[in-house]
Design a protein around this motif. Structure first.
Motif, PDB file in Angstrom:
ATOM      1  N   GLU A   1       0.830  -1.206   0.000  1.00  0.00           N
ATOM      2  CA  GLU A   1       0.000   0.000   0.000  1.00  0.00           C
ATOM      3  C   GLU A   1       0.865   1.257   0.000  1.00  0.00           C
ATOM      4  OE1 GLU A   1      -2.830  -0.201   3.146  1.00  0.00           O
ATOM      5  OE2 GLU A   1      -3.781  -2.024   2.376  1.00  0.00           O
ATOM      6  N   GLY A   2       0.529   2.177  -0.907  1.00  0.00           N
ATOM      7  CA  GLY A   2       1.306   3.393  -1.059  1.00  0.00           C
ATOM      8  C   GLY A   2       2.511   3.244  -1.954  1.00  0.00           C
ATOM      9  N   LYS A   3       2.765   2.031  -2.441  1.00  0.00           N
ATOM     10  CA  LYS A   3       3.924   1.791  -3.306  1.00  0.00           C
ATOM     11  C   LYS A   3       3.546   1.982  -4.776  1.00  0.00           C
ATOM     12  CE  LYS A   3       6.498   0.646   0.185  1.00  0.00           C
ATOM     13  NZ  LYS A   3       6.953  -0.724   0.411  1.00  0.00           N
ATOM     14  N   HIS A   4       4.583   2.160  -5.599  1.00  0.00           N
ATOM     15  CA  HIS A   4       4.372   2.345  -7.032  1.00  0.00           C
ATOM     16  C   HIS A   4       3.903   1.042  -7.677  1.00  0.00           C
ATOM     17  CE1 HIS A   4       6.154   6.388  -7.289  1.00  0.00           C
ATOM     18  NE2 HIS A   4       7.031   5.963  -6.394  1.00  0.00           N
ATOM     19  N   ILE A   5       2.981   1.156  -8.614  1.00  0.00           N
ATOM     20  CA  ILE A   5       2.548  -0.013  -9.378  1.00  0.00           C
ATOM     21  C   ILE A   5       3.720  -0.502 -10.219  1.00  0.00           C
ATOM     22  CG2 ILE A   5       1.011  -0.787 -11.230  1.00  0.00           C
ATOM     23  CD1 ILE A   5      -1.083   1.106 -10.103  1.00  0.00           C
ATOM     24  N   PRO A   6       4.021  -1.793 -10.198  1.00  0.00           N
ATOM     25  CA  PRO A   6       5.235  -2.278 -10.859  1.00  0.00           C
ATOM     26  C   PRO A   6       5.146  -2.229 -12.380  1.00  0.00           C
ATOM     27  CG  PRO A   6       3.938  -4.109 -10.050  1.00  0.00           C
ATOM     28  CD  PRO A   6       3.285  -2.867  -9.520  1.00  0.00           C
ATOM     29  N   ASN A   7       6.337  -2.364 -12.989  1.00  0.00           N
ATOM     30  CA  ASN A   7       6.482  -2.482 -14.443  1.00  0.00           C
ATOM     31  C   ASN A   7       6.040  -1.239 -15.189  1.00  0.00           C
ATOM     32  OD1 ASN A   7       7.446  -5.257 -14.325  1.00  0.00           O
ATOM     33  ND2 ASN A   7       5.347  -5.801 -13.781  1.00  0.00           N
ATOM     34  N   SER A   8       6.104  -0.070 -14.533  1.00  0.00           N
ATOM     35  CA  SER A   8       5.722   1.192 -15.166  1.00  0.00           C
ATOM     36  C   SER A   8       6.799   2.228 -14.862  1.00  0.00           C
ATOM     37  CB  SER A   8       4.370   1.685 -14.629  1.00  0.00           C
ATOM     38  OG  SER A   8       3.365   0.704 -14.805  1.00  0.00           O
ATOM     39  N   ASN A   9       7.445   2.732 -15.919  1.00  0.00           N
ATOM     40  CA  ASN A   9       8.480   3.742 -15.738  1.00  0.00           C
ATOM     41  C   ASN A   9       7.888   5.034 -15.194  1.00  0.00           C
ATOM     42  OD1 ASN A   9       9.464   2.100 -18.411  1.00  0.00           O
ATOM     43  ND2 ASN A   9      11.163   2.640 -17.071  1.00  0.00           N
ATOM     44  N   GLU A  10       8.586   5.651 -14.225  1.00  0.00           N
ATOM     45  CA  GLU A  10       8.100   6.901 -13.653  1.00  0.00           C
ATOM     46  C   GLU A  10       8.135   8.033 -14.674  1.00  0.00           C
ATOM     47  OE1 GLU A  10      10.286   7.716 -10.114  1.00  0.00           O
ATOM     48  OE2 GLU A  10       9.210   6.211  -8.930  1.00  0.00           O
ATOM     49  N   PHE A  11       9.017   7.947 -15.664  1.00  0.00           N
ATOM     50  CA  PHE A  11       9.029   8.943 -16.731  1.00  0.00           C
ATOM     51  C   PHE A  11       9.730   8.366 -17.945  1.00  0.00           C
ATOM     52  CE2 PHE A  11      13.075   9.723 -14.574  1.00  0.00           C
ATOM     53  CZ  PHE A  11      13.965   9.842 -15.636  1.00  0.00           C
ATOM     54  N   SER A  12       9.493   8.981 -19.081  1.00  0.00           N
ATOM     55  CA  SER A  12      10.268   8.721 -20.300  1.00  0.00           C
ATOM     56  C   SER A  12      10.367  10.035 -21.061  1.00  0.00           C
ATOM     57  CB  SER A  12       9.622   7.634 -21.165  1.00  0.00           C
ATOM     58  OG  SER A  12       8.372   8.058 -21.678  1.00  0.00           O
ATOM     59  N   ILE A  13      11.573  10.392 -21.446  1.00  0.00           N
ATOM     60  CA  ILE A  13      11.824  11.610 -22.205  1.00  0.00           C
ATOM     61  C   ILE A  13      12.737  11.250 -23.362  1.00  0.00           C
ATOM     62  CG2 ILE A  13      12.716  13.963 -22.138  1.00  0.00           C
ATOM     63  CD1 ILE A  13      12.270  13.978 -19.147  1.00  0.00           C
ATOM     64  N   GLY A  14      12.315  11.589 -24.574  1.00  0.00           N
ATOM     65  CA  GLY A  14      13.126  11.209 -25.717  1.00  0.00           C
ATOM     66  C   GLY A  14      12.960  12.133 -26.898  1.00  0.00           C
ATOM     67  N   ALA A  15      13.892  12.026 -27.834  1.00  0.00           N
ATOM     68  CA  ALA A  15      13.851  12.823 -29.060  1.00  0.00           C
ATOM     69  C   ALA A  15      14.611  12.072 -30.144  1.00  0.00           C
ATOM     70  CB  ALA A  15      14.455  14.209 -28.833  1.00  0.00           C
ATOM     71  N   GLY A  16      14.360  12.462 -31.378  1.00  0.00           N
ATOM     72  CA  GLY A  16      15.046  11.820 -32.490  1.00  0.00           C
ATOM     73  C   GLY A  16      14.931  12.630 -33.757  1.00  0.00           C
ATOM     74  N   VAL A  17      15.557  12.140 -34.809  1.00  0.00           N
ATOM     75  CA  VAL A  17      15.570  12.826 -36.100  1.00  0.00           C
ATOM     76  C   VAL A  17      15.561  11.783 -37.208  1.00  0.00           C
ATOM     77  CG1 VAL A  17      18.098  12.931 -36.059  1.00  0.00           C
ATOM     78  CG2 VAL A  17      16.815  14.515 -37.530  1.00  0.00           C
ATOM     79  N   ILE A  18      14.843  12.092 -38.270  1.00  0.00           N
ATOM     80  CA  ILE A  18      14.858  11.288 -39.502  1.00  0.00           C
ATOM     81  C   ILE A  18      15.221  12.226 -40.647  1.00  0.00           C
ATOM     82  CG2 ILE A  18      13.518   9.876 -41.100  1.00  0.00           C
ATOM     83  CD1 ILE A  18      11.734   9.060 -38.790  1.00  0.00           C
ATOM     84  N   TYR A  19      16.272  11.878 -41.401  1.00  0.00           N
ATOM     85  CA  TYR A  19      16.734  12.747 -42.493  1.00  0.00           C
ATOM     86  C   TYR A  19      16.846  11.933 -43.777  1.00  0.00           C
ATOM     87  CZ  TYR A  19      19.643  15.756 -45.371  1.00  0.00           C
ATOM     88  OH  TYR A  19      20.139  16.516 -46.406  1.00  0.00           O
ATOM     89  N   SER A  20      16.265  12.457 -44.846  1.00  0.00           N
ATOM     90  CA  SER A  20      16.349  11.837 -46.167  1.00  0.00           C
ATOM     91  C   SER A  20      16.806  12.884 -47.173  1.00  0.00           C
ATOM     92  CB  SER A  20      14.988  11.270 -46.592  1.00  0.00           C
ATOM     93  OG  SER A  20      14.549  10.280 -45.691  1.00  0.00           O
ATOM     94  N   HIS A  21      17.917  12.624 -47.853  1.00  0.00           N
ATOM     95  CA  HIS A  21      18.467  13.550 -48.839  1.00  0.00           C
ATOM     96  C   HIS A  21      17.988  13.153 -50.232  1.00  0.00           C
ATOM     97  CE1 HIS A  21      21.582  15.621 -51.296  1.00  0.00           C
ATOM     98  NE2 HIS A  21      21.514  16.515 -50.311  1.00  0.00           N
ATOM     99  N   ALA A  22      17.917  14.139 -51.106  1.00  0.00           N
ATOM    100  CA  ALA A  22      17.440  13.881 -52.468  1.00  0.00           C
ATOM    101  C   ALA A  22      18.332  12.883 -53.200  1.00  0.00           C
ATOM    102  CB  ALA A  22      17.365  15.197 -53.244  1.00  0.00           C
ATOM    103  N   SER A  23      19.580  12.758 -52.788  1.00  0.00           N
ATOM    104  CA  SER A  23      20.506  11.829 -53.438  1.00  0.00           C
ATOM    105  C   SER A  23      20.188  10.375 -53.107  1.00  0.00           C
ATOM    106  CB  SER A  23      21.935  12.138 -52.989  1.00  0.00           C
ATOM    107  OG  SER A  23      22.089  11.895 -51.599  1.00  0.00           O
ATOM    108  N   GLY A  24      19.388  10.145 -52.057  1.00  0.00           N
ATOM    109  CA  GLY A  24      19.076   8.795 -51.617  1.00  0.00           C
ATOM    110  C   GLY A  24      19.677   8.449 -50.276  1.00  0.00           C
TER     111      GLY A  24
END
Length: 696
Positions: free
Chosen positions: A589-612
């Motif tokens: 009782e009062g404890k965190h529910i398991p198997n659940s991350n307290e946070f997630s923070i992320g970022a990314g990039v996808i780049y496609s050039h006309a050359s392929g």
């Protein structure tokens, strides 16, 4: 950091500030007189995303549901997207936990984090929920939607926190084909092929096949075997579409999958994360699925009729050294077999842009499930070794029917009210037999009638800026402890009633800067009642309705098309999910529910050039995750880094990928067997691979 106070008020202030900030540029731009763009200037905009979350096709930005959507092109470009598990790293407040090579359980905002052997199915493939643990590969996929928040009013049982809606690729009107091969670390190989095209002027078909194999990354030092979690899988799908008239479409899809391998991926994590196993039995991990999905859609003047008929037969079989040590202490031999028949018929208003829009439907399910559970014990005691064996077989027959509906009305041009309701009647019959003491048996029948409403109000403050408030009720189906092996324990807790949740959500959806930026966010609060938990009574584990809990949180997604071919994306989620009541286990009782991350923070990039040339990169920081209800087993925060680089020509492509580039050692699932013995399942370490494709 959320242990003493709910973050909901603070998060509501945060999201309000974000909304105000996002509106500000729109007002200031409206006051200026900008010169018209040159006619030769190319428009750079994010493409609209169409989803089927509400069982009709609609713009994701107009749908009052918090979701993260990946389309086929993005899935191909991302470095860690060949499995649903990999994509969850980019989805806020959605987690997973593995039990075997293919068995992944997903939790949404904490819901689903408390696990038992009784499985909860919440992955829909082309409108059909399939009871199969092997749905872990993004096989020939057009789109995948991660829906967060209660979906019970439309989808019914086992979707109280969210669900995954997977849409596969349809046949094409022109002939096309693709061959793909990849090879990577741990002797991991994958071969894929598809061919699609017309049969007649009214009929098209598509055939896709895939084979995958890996030696695995766990090294069994006791048995001197570096392929302790070796596995192979073969998957195929055949889809045909026939259009007898302009108003009628018939789709038939046949799907088959089989996998087999060892189940030696469990290790003893009592001393921390490790990739070395000392199990004395490599076990096995086998499964198969065969399914048929037939959809008929016909458009009348007054409505669109949709019928979805599904049948599936699946099997799951494991042998697992549950103590994960060289001693012969716990050995589990478990099998289940599902046969499921479903029928859904619904009518929907034909014009989804009309002021009043509606949907109504009927649903029927019949399911037969057989369980076979055999457990061997050799427990050391002060008086020697205590040996025992429990072996049971059981059957659950389920008959379920439901009526559901949803209606939306534009009260004002910018104000929309939506309401939905689903009423289910579910009867389950349980037949259990002790295979050792044949005098012990149990037969029970239970009927439940859950009522699942939802409602939302959406307001478009200015063009492309919407706020919504919603409330929904969800439930996890009532169940029996079908895999129990002890008759006395079964008598004490053979049945658990449905688990119910109420979800309250405030959300914001926007497109900014001439549709080059898409930003969505939501705050939520969830209340659980009759929570299904695993607890200990008289020294034995039983399942019962013994818990109440709550979950508060915030989540956001951002996409920014910086330049033509350059897209940035980001996500963030914060979660405080706690037990309020846990009968017979006050330590939880009062404890965190398991198997659940307290946070997630992320970022990314996808780049496609006309050359392929193309490249992609993503980084996600995952917060603390507790792996047991008492919060005694903890996975500390870690960072996942993934990258992919390659070249795309007109008829071929070549790419290199790297996953978990920081070589993080992290535990996905673990439990306490006894002091000094913590069986755990590890995430994959750093790995690399090469992929080549040819298009015809």
């Amino acid at each position: 950091m959320f242990a003493t106070q709910s973050p909901l008020p603070r998060l509501m202030i945060m999201i309000t500030a974000i909304i105000i900030f996002s509106f500000a540029p729109q007002y200031s731009l409206a006051e200026e007189t900008a010169p018209p763009p040159k006619t030769s200037e190319k428009s750079i905009r994010l493409a609209p995303v169409t989803v089927s979350a509400n069982k009709v096709k609609e713009d994701a930005q107009k749908t009052p549901v918090s979701m993260t959507v990946f389309e086929a092109g993005t899935i191909d470009d991302l470095p860690n997207s060949d499995s649903i598990e990999g994509l969850t790293q980019l989805v806020p407040n959605v987690g997973f936990q593995s039990i075997g090579s293919h068995y992944n359980e997903f939790n949404y905002r904490g819901i689903g984090g408390v696990t038992t052997m009784s499985k909860t199915w919440n992955i829909s493939v082309d409108g059909l929920t399939l009871p199969y643990v092997g749905l872990d590969t993004l096989f020939d996929t057009e789109r995948i939607e991660f829906l967060r928040g209660g979906q019970g009013a439309l989808y019914g049982r086992n979707t109280p926190g969210g669900m995954i809606n997977l849409v596969t690729k349809d046949p094409t009107p022109q002939l096309e084909s693709e061959l793909q091969a990849s090879y990577g670390s741990f002797n991991t190989m994958k071969y894929f092929g598809e061919v699609s095209g017309p049969i007649t002027d009214k009929t098209e078909s598509r055939l896709a096949l895939q084979y995958a194999h890996t030696d695995g990354f766990i090294d069994n030092t006791f048995l001197d075997n570096d392929r302790a979690d070796e596995d192979e899988q073969f998957t195929g799908r055949f889809k045909i579409i026939h259009r007898p008239s302009d108003d009628t479409t018939i789709k038939l899809s046949l799907f088959g999958d089989t996998y087999n391998g060892k189940n030696g991926g469990w290790v003893n994590v009592a001393g921390g994360p490790t990739l070395d196993s000392t199990s004395n039995d490599l076990g096995k991990d086998d499964g198969y699925l065969g399914s048929l999905n037939m959809q008929v859609e016909h458009t009348f003047d007054f409505a669109t009729l949709t019928s979805i008929t599904g049948y599936s037969r699946s099997n799951y079989s494991i042998v697992n050294d549950m103590d994960a040590t060289s001693a012969n202490i716990f050995l589990l031999d478990y099998k289940d077999d599902f046969s499921t028949l479903t029928e859904e018929i619904r009518l929907a208003s034909p014009d989804q842009d009309a002021r009043f829009r509606w949907l109504a439907g009927l649903f029927f399910l019949y399911e037969n499930t057989d369980y076979d559970t055999d457990m061997l014990y050799n427990i050391p005691t002060a008086f020697g070794i205590y040996s025992s064996e429990g072996h049971s077989k059981s059957t659950i027959n389920t008959t379920s029917g439901a009526i559901f509906g949803r209606a939306s009305y534009d009260i004002l041009p910018r104000l929309t009210a939506t309401a939905g309701l689903r009423v289910d009647v579910e009867q389950r019959t349980f037949d259990w037999d002790d295979q050792i003491n044949t005098n012990n048996s149990l037969e029970k029948t239970k009927t439940w009638t859950p009522v699942l409403p939802n409602a939302s109000l959406t307001y478009e403050v200015v063009d492309n800026h919407r706020i919504y408030a919603s409330v929904s009720r969800g439930y996890r189906s009532g169940d029996f402890t079908a895999n129990e092996i002890d008759y006395a324990t079964l008598e004490e807790g053979y049945v658990v009633n449905p688990e119910y949740t109420w979800t309250y959500e405030l959300g914001y959806k926007s497109t900014l800067f001439d549709n080059r930026v898409r930003f969505n966010a939501a705050v939520f609060h969830i209340d659980w009642t009759d929570m299904q938990v695993a607890t200990v009574s008289n020294g034995l584990q039983i399942r019962q309705n013994a818990g109440e809990a709550h979950s508060d949180g915030f989540e956001a997604n951002l996409n920014w098309l910086v330049l033509e071919g350059l897209e940035l994306f980001a996500q963030g989620g914060f979660l405080n999910a706690e037990f309020d009541e846990y009968e017979n286990n006050a330590n939880a009782e009062g404890k965190h529910i398991p198997n659940s991350n307290e946070f997630s923070i992320g970022a990314g990039v996808i780049y496609s050039h006309a050359s392929g040339l193309f490249a992609s990169f993503d980084a996600t920081r995952l917060g603390t995750k507790y792996l047991d209800s008492e919060n005694e087993i903890k996975q500390a925060p870690y960072t996942m880094l993934n990258a992919k680089v390659g070249y795309k020509a007109e008829d071929w492509s070549l790419s290199l990928y790297g996953r978990n580039l920081g070589d993080e050692r992290y535990i996905v699932r673990a439990f306490e067997a006894m002091p000094g013995m913590r069986p755990g399942y590890m995430g994959a370490p750093m790995n690399f691979g090469v992929e080549v494709s040819a298009y015809f």
